[in-house]
Design a protein around this motif. Structure first.
Motif, short mmCIF file in Angstrom:
data_model
loop_
_atom_site.label_atom_id
_atom_site.label_comp_id
_atom_site.label_asym_id
_atom_site.label_seq_id
_atom_site.Cartn_x
_atom_site.Cartn_y
_atom_site.Cartn_z
N TYR A 1 0.82 -1.21 0.00
CA TYR A 1 0.00 0.00 0.00
C TYR A 1 0.86 1.27 0.00
O TYR A 1 0.40 2.33 -0.40
N PRO B 1 -10.37 -1.89 13.98
CA PRO B 1 -10.08 -0.48 13.69
C PRO B 1 -8.58 -0.21 13.52
O PRO B 1 -7.95 0.40 14.37
N PHE B 2 -8.03 -0.65 12.40
CA PHE B 2 -6.63 -0.37 12.11
C PHE B 2 -6.43 1.14 11.96
O PHE B 2 -7.36 1.87 11.59
N ARG C 1 -5.59 4.61 10.41
CA ARG C 1 -5.84 5.15 9.08
C ARG C 1 -5.23 6.53 8.97
O ARG C 1 -5.00 7.19 9.97
N ASP C 2 -5.03 6.99 7.75
CA ASP C 2 -4.58 8.36 7.59
C ASP C 2 -5.78 9.26 7.34
O ASP C 2 -6.92 8.80 7.26
N TYR C 3 -5.53 10.57 7.21
CA TYR C 3 -6.65 11.51 7.09
C TYR C 3 -7.45 11.29 5.81
O TYR C 3 -8.62 11.64 5.73
N GLY C 4 -6.80 10.74 4.80
CA GLY C 4 -7.52 10.47 3.55
C GLY C 4 -8.39 9.24 3.63
O GLY C 4 -9.15 8.96 2.71
N GLY C 5 -8.27 8.47 4.71
CA GLY C 5 -9.13 7.30 4.88
C GLY C 5 -8.48 5.99 4.51
O GLY C 5 -9.11 4.93 4.60
N LEU C 6 -7.21 6.03 4.07
CA LEU C 6 -6.54 4.78 3.72
C LEU C 6 -5.79 4.21 4.92
O LEU C 6 -5.48 4.93 5.88
N LEU C 7 -5.49 2.92 4.84
CA LEU C 7 -4.80 2.27 5.95
C LEU C 7 -3.38 2.78 6.08
O LEU C 7 -2.69 3.03 5.08
#
Lengths: 216, 248, 644
Positions: free
Chosen positions: C86, C133-134, C136-142
């Protein structure tokens, strides 16, 4: 019947009823306070008498009163059911329980403040509703009120009662919102603040009126 | 450095018999000892004296498994905030102090022996619906759903619950609302949880009611004694979710 | 006995597909005719029980804890690896495979490790679908981080509680199947014996820890997923209840035990502070990213520090030995776990340790606080510093932390073939309890990956192949073997209760721990190992002569439970020492002082020891028999690790 059974057998529905009836009673107190302010605004008592005779005759008010009684009964019955259930949820008590360390006084004593409020309320209702409206309907309300508050013992009990009302409301206001799920990390503080102001102002308002009547 | 303490501990043979307090004096305790190691030491003494050691629940001893849970001096997991019983150390106690140790008390948590209680009611609440019905094999790519950091963090804050039961123990009504709400909230916040959202909250709360827990009266004691600092905001969310499911 | 690892034919990347295609299947309508026992509810056990129940099998799930959610997988902090790429940093299935094989110092099976890397991505997908709930970054990706010295960021995490979140995910899946009636759930049950019928695993004997009831359970297959055996060392980062009884008793029934000497020591634990300490607490490895490890240069200074006559701050800079930075200039404080642990022990053995009992080194943040500011350090390690302060009463912002290595993970375990079946047909072994994927050393964030790969993806396929070879008749517990094993268990309990000596199980366990730590710990020598075997044997005799257990058998009795576990540890410990003695090379977590390079680094002996040492139980007090499974490397070249 089905609805009532549903409400009684579910913990959260009981909570909702508690909150809704509570909020209803909270609103009623404001209306009641505004009405009572007439005692201060017009010391002759004419406006107040007019207002109380209006209360007696208006169909709208009568219906509202009916709902109020029901709401109140719901609130009290619900509290009683909750109390019994909650007590039975812990059959063996703790030997040492430092509840004061982790919760606020007002939230711990809702039942006690509730019962004390209820007890005085009977006196209050007897004095003004029963005597005033049902038995001696020809006596003017204003006179009845003045007579009552001129009695220092009655005044004293009344003021103590208001302190309990204050404690009860202090927890009740925000709690009702919490029960209905109205929590927000930003706005809950606003509700809490309004609750604090409300719980102080309303009893203080009643107290002010009663002391004012006593002194004049 | 060492201290002396007096322990007043609840002893109860099993669920059927009545229990009582026993007092034990522990002298020259190393303050670096953990609270449970103190009990270990006491137990070793008891065994050597031909007595039955004190049963207490514990496992990971680092505050994450949720097994331990004692009511110490009137508070669940002791008086410190945000810690479990196993994270208490003797340096947090005073020399000469009497420490009263009781099991979690609730109808839903019957005593098994001494300080050990049966918390299977909490498992039952999860079994009733505390999950997403996602069979292995069908999952889409993990990054197919966008979940912004705020939502992920919020869900995590609820998911941190270790299921120790301190909320029930400290609640004056022995209510399991915080426990149930933490799971309802964790799953309701996440987009993956939307499909079963209404069903889930109904099933979990109803199961909670069936297990003779008390009701929540918003005293918020649970939040204060929760070792993972789970917020009562989650209880509000559960109230909202349930109300919505009743009305729709 | 010939070990057949059943590695499928074909290219490395096709082996798993080929195997799945070869395997016989159980018709969906017939799955409900099969019963499966799963012992243990950690990541491997819960995920296996849940996914087998989803397929339609009848599952019985056992754990000794009060709830499935308590299993010690919950304590894993760092994260879980997956070859998702990723981060676009050049990761691939092959790279994860390569790193794992290399990290394991070329003592793991290529095919198994490759399959693990292949399945890793699917684990993350499955966990996200379950609501884990892994981060995530602010954009919503892991979000990913790099972990354990890996050069790519492939570690998925949920703050410092990844193990907890993954376990709760698997526990939720398990709970769902309990609710659906597909899993019968037995908390507070400890497996005490395996039952064989005609050489096949057909059931277990358990003790109900609350009522003391001894009961037999029958099934078509048995899965053991009971974790590792670090607690042989008494002090470890494992939970108090973690034990080896299930695997050991299966071993005594004929399952081979592979590479028992492969244990992993974690370098950053909080040191032992007193004789009555019951366990060691791990501090995340990430601390070494900014902390500097040191001991004083002179023994006199170390003595003064031990006696608390001076404070660490009183030791001037030029009298400190930042030994990792000195010895390994290019990796410095970030050398792998085994290297860092060994160096710490070396320093303490020279009398430079700084805790009261001489076992501890400093982990100092002064330089990092000066360089980055206290706020950055607080945001990175705040919760760890808080935890440390709770335990030790020292403030790590002001004074260096004291750390010491502790036993943490065991790579060895029951020998399994590619299908995760042990040498007993019908007995499968998953997760840390088996030996399969980590070779001689496990990489950070790989344990969670293995447990879930085994449970969610591998066993659901492979167990069908075994079950399809059986008939549909119900297995009943009325076969005489069940009663026989039950009587054996009862007899053992009676024995423990009747000795009535003077030593508690914990005392003997503590003694065993000392022997193991001194001789079978971080550095092992021929003489030391021989000495250890002697000492273990005599301790075992003491155990059966001098044990004391009070209380009742028909009630909760932790002392009795412990006695049984210690009895098994005492036997397993000897096998560990024997295996360590046999493996005259240093590899991964196994360091033989006789086998080191001129610079004092671990030296492998690939010519002699590129094999899995699988031990067969030969009977009480008899020398176990060694079987060797040759390891071949067709896709990677064996190199020497260097961190200079």
């Amino acid at each position: 019947m089905k609805v009532i059974r549903f409400i009684i057998s579910h913990s959260l529905t009981k909570k909702y009823i508690m909150a809704l009836t509570g909020l209803f009673l909270i609103t009623f107190l404001v209306v009641h306070l505004i009405g009572n302010l007439l005692l201060v605004i017009d010391t002759t008592g004419a406006k107040f008498n007019e207002y109380s005779s209006e209360l007696k005759s208006s169909l709208f008010i009568q219906i509202t009163e009916f709902i109020l009684i029901f709401g109140f009964l719901f609130h009290v019955t619900d509290a009683a059911i909750l109390y019994i259930k909650n007590k039975s949820a812990r059959p063996v008590k703790y030997h040492v329980l430092k509840q004061g360390e982790n919760i606020k006084l007002s939230s711990n004593f809702m039942y006690i403040t509730g019962i004390l409020i209820l007890l005085f309320l009977f006196l209050h209702l007897y004095q003004f509703l029963f005597l005033g409206r049902i038995l001696k309907s020809e006596i003017l309300m204003h006179e009845l009120v003045i007579n009552a508050f001129k009695n220092p013992i009655y005044l004293f009990i009344y003021l103590i009662w208001l302190i309990f009302l204050f404690l009860h409301l202090k927890h009740a206001f925000q709690s009702a919102f919490q029960s209905l799920g109205l929590y927000h990390k930003k706005y809950t503080n606003i509700i809490k603040n309004i609750g604090s102001i409300y719980s102080f102002i309303v009893p203080a308002g009643f107290a002010f009126i009663s002391i004012y009547l006593y002194l004049n | 450095m060492t201290i002396n303490v007096k322990l007043k501990i609840w002893r109860q043979k099993n669920a059927q018999t009545k229990g009582k307090f026993e007092t034990y004096v522990m002298e020259n305790i190393n303050i670096h000892l953990s609270f449970l190691e103190l009990l270990d030491e006491l137990n070793e003494k008891l065994i050597k004296n031909d007595e039955i050691p004190i049963s207490f629940s514990h496992d990971c001893r680092e505050g994450i498994c949720g097994t331990c849970g004692l009511f110490i001096n009137g508070r669940a997991h002791g008086h410190l905030r945000g810690v479990t019983t196993c994270q208490l150390h003797m340096q947090m106690f005073k020399d000469g102090e009497t420490i009263v140790i009781e099991p979690w008390r609730a109808r839903a948590f019957p005593v098994i022996k001494d300080l050990v209680v049966d918390r299977s009611a909490l498992d039952k609440i999860i079994q009733a619906g505390g999950y997403m019905s996602a069979n292995v094999g069908g999952a889409a790519d993990a990054d197919a759903i966008f979940i912004t950091k705020g939502i992920a963090d919020n869900a995590f804050a609820a998911a941190k619950c270790i299921g120790c039961g301190a909320c029930v123990a400290t609640c004056k009504n022995a209510s399991a609302m915080l426990f149930t709400a933490a799971k309802v909230s964790h799953l309701a916040i996440l987009p993956q949880g939307q499909c079963e959202r209404m069903r889930r909250v109904r099933k979990m709360v109803d199961e909670m009611d069936r297990n003779s827990f008390g009701n929540c009266t918003n005293t918020y004691a649970c939040e204060m004694d929760c070792p993972k600092n789970i917020s009562i905001a989650h209880i509000a969310r559960m109230n909202r979710e349930y109300l919505r499911s009743v009305l729709t | 006995m010939k070990l057949d690892s059943k590695i499928p034919k074909g290219n490395l990347s096709e082996k798993w597909d080929n195997r799945k295609f070869e395997m016989r299947l159980v018709n969906p309508a017939n799955k409900r005719k099969f019963d499966i026992i799963v012992v243990g509810t950690g990541l491997a056990g819960s995920s296996a029980a849940a996914s087998l129940a989803e397929l339609g099998y009848n599952v019985k799930s056992f754990c000794f804890q009060d709830s499935a959610r308590r299993a010690h997988s919950i304590a894993a902090q760092g994260g879980i690896n997956a070859a998702k790429n990723y981060q676009n940093d050049g990761d691939s299935v092959f790279r994860l495979f390569y790193d794992t094989i290399k990290g394991g110092d070329y003592r793991a099976r290529e095919a198994n490790v490759y399959r693990l890397a292949q399945l890793s991505g699917g684990i993350i997908d499955q966990c996200v679908a379950q609501g884990v709930p892994f981060a995530r970054d602010y954009g919503g990706l892991l979000d990913n981080r790099s972990f354990g010295g890996a050069q790519v960021s492939r570690t998925f995490y949920a703050q410092g509680e990844t193990g907890q979140q993954l376990l709760l995910g698997a526990y939720a899946a398990l709970s769902r199947q309990i609710h659906l009636g597909k899993i019968e759930y037995f908390p507070y049950h400890e497996m005490l014996e395996l039952v064989l019928i005609n050489g096949h695993a057909k059931g277990i004997v358990t003790r109900n820890l609350i009522t003391g009831e001894i009961k037999t359970h029958a099934a078509h297959a048995v899965i053991i997923a009971t974790g590792g055996y670090s607690n042989v060392f008494f002090l470890s980062s494992n939970a108090m209840g973690s034990n080896a009884s299930a695997v050991w008793r299966a071993h005594k029934k004929g399952a081979l035990f592979a590479n028992p000497c492969f244990t992993q020591v974690h370098p950053t634990c909080i040191p032992q502070m007193g004789d009555h300490q019951a366990k060691l607490t791990l501090m995340s490895e990430s601390l070494r990213n900014d902390g500097r490890i040191w001991v004083p240069k002179s023994k006199e200074t170390a003595k003064k520090l031990r006696e608390e006559k001076i404070k660490p701050a009183d030791v001037p800079e030029d009298e400190r030995d930042y030994y990792l930075e000195r010895k390994y200039p290019s990796f410095g404080n970030l050398v792998p776990r085994d290297v860092a642990s060994r160096a710490a022990k070396e320093m303490c053995d020279q009398g430079l340790g700084i805790t009261k009992n001489g076992n501890g080194v400093y982990l100092d943040f002064e330089e990092a606080i000066g360089r980055l500011g206290i706020d950055v350090i607080k945001s990175r390690y705040g919760n760890l510093f808080h935890m440390y302060e709770l335990l030790m009463g020292d403030n790590p912002y002001k004074t260096p932390m004291k750390i010491f290595p502790a036993l943490h993970y065991t790579m060895g375990g029951l020998w399994v073939d590619y299908d995760l079946m042990t040498t007993i047909p019908g007995l499968f072994c998953l997760g840390e309890a088996n030996f399969s994927d980590h070779g001689a050393n496990r990489l950070g964030a790989s344990a969670l990956m293995q447990g879930l790969a085994d449970g969610y993806f591998i066993i659901p396929s492979t167990i069908g192949n075994y079950l399809a070879s059986l008939g549909f008749e119900k297995v009943n517990a009325d076969h005489p073997n069940f009663e026989k094993e039950k009587q054996k268990v009862l007899k053992q309990i009676e024995k423990f209760m009747s000795i009535n000596g003077k030593s508690t199980p914990d005392e003997i366990h503590r003694e065993l721990g000392k022997i193991m730590w001194n001789h079978v710990g971080i550095a092992r020598s021929e003489n030391g190992l021989k000495e250890a075997i002697k000492q273990i044997q005599s301790l075992r005799k003491i155990f059966y002569k001098d044990l004391k257990v009070t209380g009742e058998t028909n009630n909760l009795n932790e002392t009795l439970e412990k006695a049984g576990r210690v009895a098994d540890f005492l036997e397993l410990a000897e096998l560990m020492a024997m295996d360590a003695l046999n493996r005259k090379e240093s590899c991964g977590g196994h360091f033989r002082v006789e086998s080191q390079s001129k610079e004092g680094e671990a030296a492998r002996n690939d010519k002699m020891f590129t094999y899995v040492a699988a031990w067969e139980y030969a009977g009480e007090n008899k020398k176990p028999k060694l079987h060797k499974e040759k390891l071949t490397y067709e896709n990677v070249t064996m190199t020497t690790r260097s961190y200079k």
